[in-house]
Design a protein around this motif. Structure first.
Motif, PDB file in Angstrom:
ATOM      1  N   CYS A  68       3.039  -3.861   4.240  1.00 23.65           N
ATOM      2  CA  CYS A  68       4.201  -4.130   3.696  1.00 23.65           C
ATOM      3  C   CYS A  68       5.368  -5.109   4.235  1.00 23.65           C
ATOM      4  O   CYS A  68       5.805  -4.656   5.262  1.00 23.65           O
ATOM      5  CB  CYS A  68       5.071  -3.346   2.635  1.00 23.65           C
ATOM      6  N   LEU A  69       5.773  -5.861   3.911  1.00 22.83           N
ATOM      7  CA  LEU A  69       6.666  -7.264   4.530  1.00 22.83           C
ATOM      8  C   LEU A  69       7.585  -6.345   4.107  1.00 22.83           C
ATOM      9  O   LEU A  69       9.315  -6.455   4.861  1.00 22.83           O
ATOM     10  CB  LEU A  69       6.795  -8.279   3.743  1.00 22.83           C
ATOM     11  N   PHE A  70       8.252  -5.797   3.086  1.00 20.21           N
ATOM     12  CA  PHE A  70       9.184  -4.943   2.648  1.00 20.21           C
ATOM     13  C   PHE A  70      10.121  -3.443   3.590  1.00 20.21           C
ATOM     14  O   PHE A  70      11.039  -4.225   3.883  1.00 20.21           O
ATOM     15  CB  PHE A  70       9.547  -4.711   1.216  1.00 20.21           C
ATOM     16  N   CYS A  71       8.964  -3.111   3.560  1.00 21.80           N
ATOM     17  CA  CYS A  71       9.195  -1.375   3.786  1.00 21.80           C
ATOM     18  C   CYS A  71       8.346  -0.763   4.818  1.00 21.80           C
ATOM     19  O   CYS A  71       8.765   0.032   6.011  1.00 21.80           O
ATOM     20  CB  CYS A  71       8.808  -0.542   2.596  1.00 21.80           C
ATOM     21  N   ASN A  72       7.638  -1.735   5.577  1.00 24.42           N
ATOM     22  CA  ASN A  72       7.123  -2.011   6.547  1.00 24.42           C
ATOM     23  C   ASN A  72       6.094  -0.900   6.794  1.00 24.42           C
ATOM     24  O   ASN A  72       6.298  -0.491   8.791  1.00 24.42           O
ATOM     25  CB  ASN A  72       8.050  -2.098   7.666  1.00 24.42           C
ATOM     26  N   HIS A  73       5.420   0.139   5.780  1.00 27.92           N
ATOM     27  CA  HIS A  73       4.715   0.775   5.848  1.00 27.92           C
ATOM     28  C   HIS A  73       3.090   0.302   6.258  1.00 27.92           C
ATOM     29  O   HIS A  73       2.994  -0.600   5.703  1.00 27.92           O
ATOM     30  CB  HIS A  73       4.524   1.929   4.542  1.00 27.92           C
ATOM     31  N   GLU A  74       2.823   0.926   7.162  1.00 28.78           N
ATOM     32  CA  GLU A  74       1.276   1.084   7.053  1.00 28.78           C
ATOM     33  C   GLU A  74       0.464   1.235   6.715  1.00 28.78           C
ATOM     34  O   GLU A  74       0.905   2.101   6.000  1.00 28.78           O
ATOM     35  CB  GLU A  74       0.935   1.302   9.463  1.00 28.78           C
ATOM     36  N   LYS A  75      -0.417   0.130   6.059  1.00 26.04           N
ATOM     37  CA  LYS A  75      -1.517   0.357   5.290  1.00 26.04           C
ATOM     38  C   LYS A  75      -1.274   0.450   3.689  1.00 26.04           C
ATOM     39  O   LYS A  75      -2.011   1.948   3.128  1.00 26.04           O
ATOM     40  CB  LYS A  75      -2.146   1.659   5.515  1.00 26.04           C
ATOM     41  N   SER A  76       0.365   0.524   3.608  1.00 23.06           N
ATOM     42  CA  SER A  76       0.445   0.614   2.111  1.00 23.06           C
ATOM     43  C   SER A  76       0.469  -0.618   1.077  1.00 23.06           C
ATOM     44  O   SER A  76       0.657   0.005  -0.648  1.00 23.06           O
ATOM     45  CB  SER A  76       1.932   0.745   2.216  1.00 23.06           C
ATOM     46  N   VAL A  77      -0.109  -1.805   1.357  1.00 20.02           N
ATOM     47  CA  VAL A  77      -0.852  -2.562   0.657  1.00 20.02           C
ATOM     48  C   VAL A  77      -2.071  -2.767  -0.091  1.00 20.02           C
ATOM     49  O   VAL A  77      -3.072  -3.125   1.271  1.00 20.02           O
ATOM     50  CB  VAL A  77      -0.046  -4.183   1.321  1.00 20.02           C
ATOM     51  N   THR A  78      -2.127  -2.295  -1.158  1.00 20.69           N
ATOM     52  CA  THR A  78      -3.467  -3.000  -1.570  1.00 20.69           C
ATOM     53  C   THR A  78      -4.165  -4.142  -2.293  1.00 20.69           C
ATOM     54  O   THR A  78      -3.142  -4.835  -3.042  1.00 20.69           O
ATOM     55  CB  THR A  78      -4.432  -1.940  -2.379  1.00 20.69           C
ATOM     56  N   VAL A  79      -4.930  -4.746  -2.429  1.00 21.22           N
ATOM     57  CA  VAL A  79      -5.515  -5.828  -2.698  1.00 21.22           C
ATOM     58  C   VAL A  79      -6.562  -5.806  -3.881  1.00 21.22           C
ATOM     59  O   VAL A  79      -7.624  -5.306  -3.501  1.00 21.22           O
ATOM     60  CB  VAL A  79      -5.761  -7.535  -1.743  1.00 21.22           C
ATOM     61  N   ASN A  80      -6.513  -6.172  -5.251  1.00 21.25           N
ATOM     62  CA  ASN A  80      -6.897  -6.767  -5.638  1.00 21.25           C
ATOM     63  C   ASN A  80      -8.083  -8.166  -6.811  1.00 21.25           C
ATOM     64  O   ASN A  80      -6.976  -8.510  -6.791  1.00 21.25           O
ATOM     65  CB  ASN A  80      -6.976  -5.475  -7.128  1.00 21.25           C
ATOM     66  N   MET A  81      -8.844  -8.169  -6.191  1.00 24.59           N
ATOM     67  CA  MET A  81      -8.965  -9.038  -6.994  1.00 24.59           C
ATOM     68  C   MET A  81      -9.910  -9.152  -8.164  1.00 24.59           C
ATOM     69  O   MET A  81     -10.652  -8.676  -8.170  1.00 24.59           O
ATOM     70  CB  MET A  81     -10.085  -9.935  -5.709  1.00 24.59           C
ATOM     71  N   ASN A  82      -9.780  -9.977  -8.915  1.00 25.01           N
ATOM     72  CA  ASN A  82     -10.078 -10.340 -10.498  1.00 25.01           C
ATOM     73  C   ASN A  82     -10.652 -11.495  -9.892  1.00 25.01           C
ATOM     74  O   ASN A  82     -10.192 -12.537 -10.445  1.00 25.01           O
ATOM     75  CB  ASN A  82      -9.231 -10.016 -11.424  1.00 25.01           C
ATOM     76  N   LYS A  83     -12.241 -12.238  -9.491  1.00 28.80           N
ATOM     77  CA  LYS A  83     -12.897 -13.846  -9.672  1.00 28.80           C
ATOM     78  C   LYS A  83     -12.976 -13.827 -11.782  1.00 28.80           C
ATOM     79  O   LYS A  83     -12.768 -15.345 -11.266  1.00 28.80           O
ATOM     80  CB  LYS A  83     -14.116 -12.804  -8.738  1.00 28.80           C
TER      81      LYS A  83
END
Length: 130
Positions: A26-41
């Motif tokens: 995360c760019l704001f809280c700097n926790h590693e592996k905390s941002v998940t990305v979901n793709m709806n193509k």
């Protein structure tokens, strides 16, 4: 004279591609592996969300897009907002990458309210000049 072919050469197998990551820092809280990305193509929307601080971002995607593309667009959008804020251009017409609203310190406190004074034990009032 040419080289001789080696008869003991074995056929090489295909190189296996490592999958691109879908979990980021995360760019704001700097926790590693905390941002998940979901793709709806189907609808053409990529979403990311931080599990720790709740930061969210959406952007348009196409059939070639990968989760790392959504993350890089988030970084670019955050940099653009930071540059805009640093230039003093906080006009309220931002890109909307944050869901929370920010209120400036100038809007929270009015200078006209002089009846709010600190009193109590350990607090010394200011000397007033006439």
């Amino acid at each position: 004279m040419g080289k001789r072919k080696k008869s003991s050469r074995k056929p090489q197998g295909k190189k296996k591609n490592e999958p691109l990551p879908t979990v980021f820092t995360c760019l704001f809280c700097n926790h590693e592996k905390s941002v998940t990305v979901n793709m709806n193509k189907k609808s053409g929307v990529g979403e990311l969300e931080c599990k720790v601080c709740g930061q969210r971002f959406q952007c348009g995607i196409n059939y070639l897009s990968a989760p790392v593309d959504v993350y890089s667009e988030w970084i670019d959008a955050a940099d653009a907002v930071a540059k805009d804020d640093a230039a003093g251009g906080a006009s309220g017409s931002g890109s909307g990458y944050r869901l929370g609203s920010k209120q400036s310190a100038g809007g929270r406190y009015d200078d006209d309210e002089d009846d709010r004074r600190y009193e109590g034990e350990g607090i010394v009032p200011d000397d007033e000049e006439d």
